[in-house]
Design a protein around this motif. Structure first.
Motif: not given
Lengths: 402, 173
Positions: A61-69, A322-329, A331-332, A351-359
């Protein structure tokens, strides 16, 4: 035919021959906080039901609240004996979605570090497994060898148990100066230590009689219960993700997959001991292949720029921010990437919904699946053999409970 | 008969094992007697953070919040402020500086992301690993604890040179 377990019945007759006792969670031989509910008939085990969840931390669950990196540091803490393998599974799943091309040098370093990590993980397994059975000496020598690898990992990443060395698109940074020589030093000295382990443990009659014929699981059962890794290969099935589904260029390395047909604790022990030599072979081959080159992919929107470029070039600095503050997107899409961890097939479903965090991130932990076969193995054995069986499964509770 | 041979075999195994153990007695020791002897850290080791200053003693941090944004455990707390004084008398290198810079070591996981993020090389990982305290509140380190000028080098560790052997603290066996 697969063995199906009869429904569990509570024995409510305290003076009958059967007795239910709790094994763990504070028992040192359970390798963490595993609790077994054991129904005993005298010394014989009627049922042994694993009770897990004492180390649950909600990592998936914690993964979903963290950026990909930022998720990479969470993977370090799942299977804490094989953190680089966890890093690799997570990172490669993301790279699959991004379609990133990883430079040759980074791939070779990944293979080398993963195999070193596998040796380190097997060293902990060997030491504790032998210690559970009563051979104390080998524990110290196994941990000495592990310490050398820990120093190597510390030298290149800065962390010992939590390296976070693999990043999306390559590595954290290049290897330090003189690292090849240090790895060479280790690979030169390790076969001698391995011979010592064989003298101390494999050639020991007491160890053999404690392990041979104990914890039997047939080939059909091993497949049906979804065992992977050394536990499956100890039952005579030649399946290894490095062979069947190669990643990071494993198909170009020359190594064998050890298989034993004993189906018992001894067979699983021998598989791992032979695997150590194969891992050493891969490390040596990877060492010979190391060529200078970049260790990060050419993807400025995903990979952090080099520090010098970040300080001198405006566009690199903008990407850095940008990578550090917003992360990278990413693709879904959905992706599953399996690797061969030190304990079996370690898969990462993302599973990705195209955002900076995993779905959603789900991890197929080998320890979790392998542990499920414990009731089959332990049925009909003696109480003292349970620690041998748990040791032969090589479980890590951090990964089981996640 | 089988009991006798079992006993003989087991004794042989124990003697063989003892042989390996005894062969190590004349050799050099592999362990370090911490804290009587210092532990060797690798150059990239990630320990307690250091906040760096320039040659004039001014803090390098410009309070850009990148370290706080990169932190996976959200343990860095910064309050930025402006220092209108002339450049030589300022607290920081730039006009903007971090009036408060706290790191909660109850949360920090020593991943090194803040160090990677910092564009001014103002924060790095030091080598101090002795962070145990008697009270949880003491785990919150403020700027007074983190500044490189305020931290004392502990005698309990030394840092290996970058090209030094990993196992330099051990003797060859």
């Amino acid at each position: 035919m697969s063995t199906t377990l009869p429904p569990y019945e509570v024995i409510d007759q305290p003076l009958d021959t059967q007795m239910t006792i709790s094994f763990g969670p504070q028992h040192p031989s359970t390798h963490g906080v595993l609790r077994l509910e054991m129904v005993l008939d005298g010394e014989m085990i009627v049922r042994a039901i694993p009770d897990i969840g004492y180390l649950h931390t909600g990592m998936e669950k914690l993964f979903e609240y963290k950026k990909w990196q930022q998720g990479i540091v969470i993977t370090d803490r799942m299977d804490y004996l094989n953190p680089l393998g966890n890093n690799l599974a997570y990172v490669m799943a993301i790279e699959k979605l991004l379609g990133l091309e990883i430079p040759e040098r980074a791939q070779v370093i990944r293979v080398m570090m993963c195999e070193l990590q596998r040796i380190a993980s097997h060293m902990v397994w060997l030491g504790t497994h032998a210690l559970d059975i009563g051979a104390m000496t080998v524990f110290f020598y196994a941990f000495r060898e592990r310490e050398k690898i820990m120093n190597l990992i510390e030298a290149c990443s800065g962390g010992r148990l939590t390296p976070s060395y693999f990043r999306v698109g390559g590595l954290m940074m290049d290897l330090p100066a003189g690292f090849e020589r240090r790895v060479k030093q280790f690979t030169d000295a390790f076969p001698k230590a391995l011979d010592e382990f064989h003298t101390l443990v494999s050639g020991n009659t007491i160890f053999q009689s404690r392990t041979k014929g104990v914890g039997y699981i047939s080939t059909e059962d091993a497949i049906d219960w979804g065992l992977t890794g050394p536990c499956l290969r100890g039952s005579g099935v030649k399946i290894d993700v490095r062979l069947t589904n190669p990643y990071t260029g494993y198909e170009t390395y020359d190594f064998e997959i050890p298989v034993e047909t004993g189906c018992d604790v001894w067979a699983r022990y021998m598989v791992r001991m032979r695997e150590l030599r194969e891992s050493l072979k891969i490390v040596e081959q990877a060492l010979a292949r190391l060529r200078p080159g970049p260790v990060k992919a050419d993807a400025p929107k995903v990979v952090l720029p080099e520090r010098e470029a970040m300080k001198t070039h405006m566009d690199a600095l903008i990407h850095h921010f940008l990578i550090i503050t917003e992360g990278f997107n990413v693709p879904a899409g959905e992706v599953y990437h399996p690797i061969e961890g030190s304990k079996g097939e370690l898969g990462c479903y993302i599973k990705s919904d195209g955002g900076a965090k995993p779905a959603r991130v789900h991890v197929r932990g080998p320890s979790f699946v392998n542990l499920s076969a414990l009731p089959i193995m332990a049925e009909g054995e003696m109480v003292a053999d349970v620690v041998a069986i748990i040791g032969s499964l090589d479980i890590v509770l951090g990964e089981i409970d996640r | 008969m089988s009991i006798i041979s079992d006993v003989i075999e087991s004794t042989k195994a124990i003697i063989k094992g003892m042989g390996v153990t005894l062969s190590y007695i004349p050799k050099e020791k592999w362990t370090v007697e911490y804290p009587d002897e210092p532990v060797t850290m690798q150059p990239r080791y990630r320990g307690q953070h250091l906040l760096h200053v320039d040659e004039l003693g001014r803090e390098k941090c410009v309070a850009c919040f990148l370290c706080a944004a990169a932190c996976p455990s959200e343990c860095i707390y910064i309050i930025a402020a402006d220092d209108p004084r002339p450049a030589e008398e300022r607290t920081g290198v730039e006009e903007r500086y971090a009036r408060v810079y706290n790191i909660d070591y109850g949360r920090c996981i020593f991943c090194g992301y803040c160090v990677e993020a910092c564009p001014k090389d103002a924060i790095t990982h030091g080598y101090n690993f002795e962070l145990s305290v008697y009270s949880r509140a003491d785990l919150l380190k403020t700027k007074d604890d983190l500044l490189i000028t305020k931290q004392l080098q502990s005698p309990n560790y030394r840092v290996a040179y970058s090209d030094e052997d990993v196992n330099s603290e051990y003797k060859e066996v």
